[in-house]
Write a protein that holds these residues in place. Structure first.
Motif, PDB file in Angstrom:
ATOM      1  N   SER A  10       0.851  -1.195   0.000  1.00 19.29           N
ATOM      2  CA  SER A  10       0.000   0.000   0.000  1.00 19.29           C
ATOM      3  C   SER A  10       0.877   1.230   0.000  1.00 19.29           C
ATOM      4  O   SER A  10       1.804   1.338   0.803  1.00 19.29           O
ATOM      5  CB  SER A  10      -0.901  -0.006   1.229  1.00 19.29           C
ATOM      6  N   VAL A  11       0.615   2.171  -0.885  1.00 21.95           N
ATOM      7  CA  VAL A  11       1.402   3.404  -0.931  1.00 21.95           C
ATOM      8  C   VAL A  11       0.747   4.489  -0.074  1.00 21.95           C
ATOM      9  O   VAL A  11       1.398   5.149   0.727  1.00 21.95           O
ATOM     10  CB  VAL A  11       1.557   3.887  -2.391  1.00 21.95           C
ATOM     11  N   PHE A  12      -0.560   4.650  -0.202  1.00 18.32           N
ATOM     12  CA  PHE A  12      -1.255   5.746   0.485  1.00 18.32           C
ATOM     13  C   PHE A  12      -2.151   5.265   1.635  1.00 18.32           C
ATOM     14  O   PHE A  12      -2.904   6.045   2.202  1.00 18.32           O
ATOM     15  CB  PHE A  12      -2.072   6.557  -0.525  1.00 18.32           C
ATOM     16  N   GLY A  13      -2.128   3.976   1.923  1.00 17.95           N
ATOM     17  CA  GLY A  13      -2.856   3.477   3.095  1.00 17.95           C
ATOM     18  C   GLY A  13      -4.194   2.819   2.805  1.00 17.95           C
ATOM     19  O   GLY A  13      -4.799   2.231   3.701  1.00 17.95           O
ATOM     20  N   ASP A  14      -4.661   2.904   1.557  1.00 17.00           N
ATOM     21  CA  ASP A  14      -6.006   2.359   1.262  1.00 17.00           C
ATOM     22  C   ASP A  14      -6.000   0.829   1.221  1.00 17.00           C
ATOM     23  O   ASP A  14      -6.852   0.190   1.843  1.00 17.00           O
ATOM     24  CB  ASP A  14      -6.512   2.950  -0.061  1.00 17.00           C
ATOM     25  N   ALA A  15      -5.062   0.242   0.506  1.00 15.85           N
ATOM     26  CA  ALA A  15      -4.988  -1.227   0.456  1.00 15.85           C
ATOM     27  C   ALA A  15      -4.671  -1.781   1.847  1.00 15.85           C
ATOM     28  O   ALA A  15      -5.128  -2.859   2.214  1.00 15.85           O
ATOM     29  CB  ALA A  15      -3.944  -1.678  -0.564  1.00 15.85           C
ATOM     30  N   ASN A  57      -3.640  -0.939  -7.902  1.00 16.60           N
ATOM     31  CA  ASN A  57      -3.314  -0.943  -9.328  1.00 16.60           C
ATOM     32  C   ASN A  57      -2.431   0.254  -9.615  1.00 16.60           C
ATOM     33  O   ASN A  57      -2.755   1.389  -9.238  1.00 16.60           O
ATOM     34  CB  ASN A  57      -4.593  -0.826 -10.177  1.00 16.60           C
ATOM     35  N   ALA A  59      -0.589   1.824 -13.063  1.00 22.51           N
ATOM     36  CA  ALA A  59      -0.437   1.673 -14.518  1.00 22.51           C
ATOM     37  C   ALA A  59      -1.051   0.342 -14.976  1.00 22.51           C
ATOM     38  O   ALA A  59      -0.408  -0.436 -15.665  1.00 22.51           O
ATOM     39  CB  ALA A  59       1.017   1.800 -14.936  1.00 22.51           C
ATOM     40  N   PHE A  60      -2.283   0.109 -14.501  1.00 22.30           N
ATOM     41  CA  PHE A  60      -3.111  -1.056 -14.880  1.00 22.30           C
ATOM     42  C   PHE A  60      -2.633  -2.392 -14.307  1.00 22.30           C
ATOM     43  O   PHE A  60      -3.215  -3.432 -14.608  1.00 22.30           O
ATOM     44  CB  PHE A  60      -3.259  -1.188 -16.407  1.00 22.30           C
ATOM     45  N   THR A 107      -6.887  -2.542  -5.093  1.00 24.90           N
ATOM     46  CA  THR A 107      -7.595  -1.267  -5.007  1.00 24.90           C
ATOM     47  C   THR A 107      -7.389  -0.551  -6.331  1.00 24.90           C
ATOM     48  O   THR A 107      -6.372  -0.733  -7.008  1.00 24.90           O
ATOM     49  CB  THR A 107      -7.088  -0.393  -3.835  1.00 24.90           C
ATOM     50  N   SER A 109      -8.944   3.042  -8.953  1.00 26.92           N
ATOM     51  CA  SER A 109      -9.668   4.305  -9.023  1.00 26.92           C
ATOM     52  C   SER A 109     -11.130   4.052  -9.358  1.00 26.92           C
ATOM     53  O   SER A 109     -11.453   3.117 -10.093  1.00 26.92           O
ATOM     54  CB  SER A 109      -9.061   5.199 -10.100  1.00 26.92           C
ATOM     55  N   ASP A 119      -7.585  -2.624 -15.522  1.00 26.78           N
ATOM     56  CA  ASP A 119      -6.762  -2.897 -14.341  1.00 26.78           C
ATOM     57  C   ASP A 119      -6.652  -4.398 -14.112  1.00 26.78           C
ATOM     58  O   ASP A 119      -7.663  -5.102 -14.098  1.00 26.78           O
ATOM     59  CB  ASP A 119      -7.384  -2.240 -13.092  1.00 26.78           C
ATOM     60  N   THR A 148      -6.399   9.226  -6.416  1.00 26.15           N
ATOM     61  CA  THR A 148      -5.114   8.501  -6.381  1.00 26.15           C
ATOM     62  C   THR A 148      -4.610   8.282  -4.961  1.00 26.15           C
ATOM     63  O   THR A 148      -4.164   7.190  -4.602  1.00 26.15           O
ATOM     64  CB  THR A 148      -4.051   9.281  -7.184  1.00 26.15           C
TER      65      THR A 148
HETATM   66  C1  LIG Z   1       1.870   5.570 -10.177  1.00 22.70           C
HETATM   67  C2  LIG Z   1       0.386   5.280 -10.039  1.00 22.70           C
HETATM   68  C3  LIG Z   1      -0.297   4.681 -11.086  1.00 22.70           C
HETATM   69  C4  LIG Z   1      -1.666   4.393 -10.957  1.00 22.70           C
HETATM   70  N1  LIG Z   1      -2.320   3.757 -11.973  1.00 22.70           N
HETATM   71  C5  LIG Z   1      -3.612   3.383 -11.794  1.00 22.70           C
HETATM   72  C6  LIG Z   1      -4.279   2.593 -12.763  1.00 22.70           C
HETATM   73  O1  LIG Z   1      -3.732   2.229 -13.803  1.00 22.70           O
HETATM   74  N2  LIG Z   1      -5.568   2.236 -12.538  1.00 22.70           N
HETATM   75  C7  LIG Z   1      -6.232   2.599 -11.393  1.00 22.70           C
HETATM   76  O2  LIG Z   1      -7.408   2.228 -11.243  1.00 22.70           O
HETATM   77  N3  LIG Z   1      -5.624   3.339 -10.449  1.00 22.70           N
HETATM   78  C8  LIG Z   1      -4.342   3.724 -10.620  1.00 22.70           C
HETATM   79  N4  LIG Z   1      -3.706   4.455  -9.660  1.00 22.70           N
HETATM   80  C9  LIG Z   1      -4.436   4.791  -8.437  1.00 22.70           C
HETATM   81  C10 LIG Z   1      -4.191   3.697  -7.418  1.00 22.70           C
HETATM   82  O3  LIG Z   1      -4.947   2.554  -7.715  1.00 22.70           O
HETATM   83  C11 LIG Z   1      -4.466   4.209  -6.012  1.00 22.70           C
HETATM   84  O4  LIG Z   1      -3.445   5.137  -5.720  1.00 22.70           O
HETATM   85  C12 LIG Z   1      -4.452   3.066  -5.034  1.00 22.70           C
HETATM   86  O5  LIG Z   1      -5.502   2.175  -5.281  1.00 22.70           O
HETATM   87  C13 LIG Z   1      -4.535   3.553  -3.626  1.00 22.70           C
HETATM   88  O6  LIG Z   1      -4.161   2.468  -2.810  1.00 22.70           O
HETATM   89  P1  LIG Z   1      -3.032   2.676  -1.706  1.00 22.70           P
HETATM   90  O7  LIG Z   1      -3.508   3.808  -0.840  1.00 22.70           O
HETATM   91  O8  LIG Z   1      -3.017   1.409  -0.940  1.00 22.70           O
HETATM   92  O9  LIG Z   1      -1.734   2.971  -2.365  1.00 22.70           O
HETATM   93  C14 LIG Z   1      -2.355   4.762  -9.768  1.00 22.70           C
HETATM   94  C15 LIG Z   1      -1.641   5.375  -8.724  1.00 22.70           C
HETATM   95  C16 LIG Z   1      -0.286   5.624  -8.855  1.00 22.70           C
HETATM   96  C17 LIG Z   1       0.442   6.264  -7.699  1.00 22.70           C
END
Ligand SMILES: Cc1cc2nc3c(=O)[nH]c(=O)nc-3n(C[C@H](O)[C@H](O)[C@H](O)COP(=O)(O)O)c2cc1C
Length: 177
Positions: A10-15, A57, A59-60, A107, A109, A119, A148
């Motif tokens: 998880s990068v931003f905490g959602d997953a 996800n 970049a898909f 997770t 968008s 995705d 994002t």
């Molecule tokens: C570099 C990058 C690429 C991303 N590409 C996609 C994508 O292709 N499809 C999508 O639905 N979300 C995309 N996102 C949004 C991520 O899915 C979203 O940041 C993530 O689900 C949040 O989960 P996290 O808080 O656990 O990181 C992207 C986000 C980042 C940072």
């Protein structure tokens, strides 16, 4: 007694929040541990009867070094080590037995319905689980973020809790002593 292990990236905490909600649902019937891929063991314990993995996800697909770097440079993320995460862990982890019950989530968008259809992070997670000899016990689950950097769309943690609860009935723990 079998345990469940939920491993996430998880990068931003959602997953991460989804991983904990899934474990909460599982824990109604099963002890469940939650670990970030960076902290997950190189070998899964013999007492683990269900492995759940998931992450965002990017970049898909599943995050990889270049997309993690993109998250840092384009979205201000703080990532201790962009070279490793769930994909890399799944490529190297050792499992206690073939046929280990497993399930995957991601997770993604909530906008751009056509793009979201492309995705495939959870599908790749399932492929990597398959290469480990794991047995997928439920269709992958997809959880939606509003933007994002989050937050999760309303109700997604409840949905994850319910999904976690449902996995217990689908896994077969007879192989675990
Ligand atoms: C570099 C990058 C690429 C991303 N590409 C996609 C994508 O292709 N499809 C999508 O639905 N979300 C995309 N996102 C949004 C991520 O899915 C979203 O940041 C993530 O689900 C949040 O989960 P996290 O808080 O656990 O990181 C992207 C986000 C980042 C940072």
């Amino acid at each position: 007694m079998a345990r469940a292990l939920v491993v996430y990236e998880s990068v931003f905490g959602d997953a991460r929040a989804i991983a904990y909600a899934i474990a909460d649902g599982l824990s109604a019937s099963l002890a469940a541990d939650v670990l970030a891929a960076a902290e997950a063991p190189a070998e899964i314990g013999a007492d683990v009867g269900l492995l759940v993995v998931g992450g965002p996800n990017h970049a898909f697909g599943m995050p990889r070094p270049s997309t993690r770097e993109g998250a840092v440079t384009q979205h201000g993320a703080v990532i201790a080590d962009t070279t490793t995460g769930l994909h890399e862990w799944l490529q190297s982890v050792r499992v206690p037995r073939t046929g280990l019950a497993a399930a995957a989530f991601d997770t993604r968008s909530s906008g751009h319905r056509m793009l979201v259809k492309m995705d495939h992070a959870a599908r790749t997670e399932e492929k990597l689980l398959g290469k480990l000899g794991a047995r997928i016990v439920a269709p992958a689950a997809h959880f939606f973020v509003a933007d994002t950097t989050g937050p999760l769309v309303d109700g997604e943690e409840d949905r994850a809790r319910t999904w976690g609860r449902s996995l217990v009935g689908l896994a077969d723990f007879r192989a675990v002593s």
